[in-house]
Design an enzyme around this catalytic site. Structure first.
Site, short mmCIF file in Angstrom:
data_model
loop_
_atom_site.label_atom_id
_atom_site.label_comp_id
_atom_site.label_asym_id
_atom_site.label_seq_id
_atom_site.Cartn_x
_atom_site.Cartn_y
_atom_site.Cartn_z
NE ARG A 151 28.00 27.10 2.20
CZ ARG A 151 27.57 26.12 2.99
NH1 ARG A 151 27.83 24.86 2.68
NH2 ARG A 151 26.86 26.37 4.06
CE1 TYR A 152 32.06 24.38 -2.77
CE2 TYR A 152 30.54 23.47 -1.16
CZ TYR A 152 31.79 23.96 -1.49
OH TYR A 152 32.77 24.03 -0.54
NE ARG A 178 30.27 19.93 -4.10
CZ ARG A 178 31.03 20.73 -4.84
NH1 ARG A 178 30.70 21.00 -6.10
NH2 ARG A 178 32.11 21.29 -4.33
CB CYS A 193 23.65 12.84 15.69
SG CYS A 193 23.77 14.20 14.52
CB CYS A 225 30.86 15.45 17.64
SG CYS A 225 30.70 13.92 16.71
CB CYS A 275 28.68 19.10 16.38
SG CYS A 275 27.47 19.16 15.03
NE ARG A 331 24.61 21.64 9.12
CZ ARG A 331 25.04 20.80 8.18
NH1 ARG A 331 25.21 19.53 8.47
NH2 ARG A 331 25.30 21.22 6.96
CG ASP A 357 33.58 23.82 10.18
OD1 ASP A 357 34.21 24.51 9.36
OD2 ASP A 357 33.07 22.72 9.90
CG ASP A 367 32.87 24.64 4.84
OD1 ASP A 367 32.76 25.51 3.96
OD2 ASP A 367 32.06 23.71 4.99
CE LYS A 392 33.45 20.57 2.97
NZ LYS A 392 32.11 21.09 2.59
#
Length: 371
Positions: free
Chosen positions: A113-114, A117, A126, A130, A133, A135, A294, A331, A338
């Site tokens: 995206r950037y 990076r 995981c 959470c 989350c 995702r 998010d 984001d 961000k």
């Protein structure tokens, strides 16, 4: 768990008491029946949670179970990890891919995206899932593990993309990989001349600290600059085992950063957020990002308005060491990146600036230089 404001009941930070912490339970809880047996949800909630479990993964590992105050119906640790049927309700503003990973995926497992990076997602498992989350619709115990061929193709993409200077391992949680596979990834990335930085994002040090073994530390050895960004949202997550795991990582030369999400009922008060950042620093973790939630499906009960987040941070400015100060970010949907949201202390007044002191709240004129 029921909705509510941030739990501000005082809790001693790790090391503040000589009392031994309770022994951690033996296994990860992965279904509603197990949560009922552990006393973490009432029996009459099980049927609704069974429907929820068909859509969203559940995992509450031993280290997390040991932190939950079962006598507190608004416990901020439980709120993060114990499922709630409210997650089945999707609000109009919520999106299945709130950060827009898919349009920026040149090969499987990579998000670019950037310009300088890119993310590498070697797996989608995981240690803990959470309830907020972003995702949450793709992570789960099946792992989403890249095949050997897919992993090599992703690593080849990094090698062939010279504008990318930083590789960010995320997922899922990259520290859930075996040391052998993780070590292979670190070595391959370390051999790419144009990569300066390798960063990993993980919950493992606070959610499954027993995974920080000598073999895992050896897998992280590199001549590149290596940063580990630890996700934690409440001061109590930095209990004794987490502190020991973080000391081991720091001792192995891993630079530690912290990221948190501003969450209603977990840390949405100056007291709770200040305690979190102080606990991070005491564990040698520099607070890096504070994320606005998010808007993933079923997460509305956690959202804190941006105005409230800015007010909380304004209340902390000048009362919390600058070392503890993260960047508060949103984001933006659509992959726009961000955006900083932090409170403003300066307002333009013609060519001059009116700058408010965080200690006294009194604006002072900062005149433009002559000429």
């Amino acid at each position: 768990m029921p909705d509510g404001s941030a739990n501000t009941k005082p809790h001693a930070l790790p090391g503040a008491s000589d009392r031994a912490p309770p022994a951690a339970p033996a296994r990860t809880l992965r279904d509603p029946a197990a949560l009922v047996r552990a006393g973490l949800v009432p029996a009459d909630a099980a049927s609704g949670l069974e429907r929820l479990a068909e859509t969203y993964a559940i995992a509450v590992p031993p280290a997390v179970q040991a932190l939950i105050d079962r006598a507190d119906p608004a416990d901020p640790i439980a709120r993060q990890y114990i499922p709630d049927v409210a997650e089945l309700d999707t609000a109009p503003q919520e999106r299945s891919d709130p950060t827009s990973d898919a349009p920026f995926t040149p090969v499987r497992g990579v998000v670019h995206r950037y310009p300088d990076r890119a993310l590498l997602k070697p797996l989608l498992a995981c240690p803990v899932y959470c309830r907020f989350c972003f995702r949450r619709e793709v992570v789960g115990p099946d792992g989403g593990l890249l095949s050997e061929a897919e992993l090599e193709a992703a690593l080849d993409w990094f090698a062939a993309t010279p504008e990318v200077r930083e590789a960010i391992l995320t997922g899922g949680d990259p520290l859930m990989l075996s040391p052998r596979r993780l070590g292979h990834i670190i070595r391959r990335l370390s051999a790419i001349p144009h990569l300066d930085i390798i960063r990993l994002h993980s919950r493992v040090p606070v959610a499954a600290p027993e995974r920080i073994t000598p073999d895992l530390l050896a897998a992280l050895e590199t001549e590149k600059a290596l940063f580990l960004c630890v996700h934690a949202n409440h001061a109590r997550e930095f209990a004794g085992p987490a502190r020991a795991a973080l000391r081991a990582l720091a001792g192995a030369g891993v630079a530690l950063l912290g990221q948190s999400v501003l969450l209603r009922g977990v840390n949405n008060s100056p007291e709770a957020l200040g305690e979190l950042f102080r606990a991070m620093l005491a564990a040698r973790v520099k607070p890096y990002y504070l994320h606005q939630l998010d808007r993933a499906p079923g997460t509305a009960r956690f959202e804190v308005p941006i105005s409230e987040g800015r007010a909380i941070l304004r209340a902390l400015r000048g009362r919390l060491t600058g070392l503890a100060w993260p960047t508060y970010v949103l984001d933006l949907p659509g992959g726009a990146g961000k955006a900083p949201l932090g409170p403003d202390f300066a307002v333009a007044d013609g060519a001059d600036w009116l700058v408010e002191g965080p200690l006294d709240g009194v604006p002072q004129r900062h005149a433009a230089p002559p000429g």
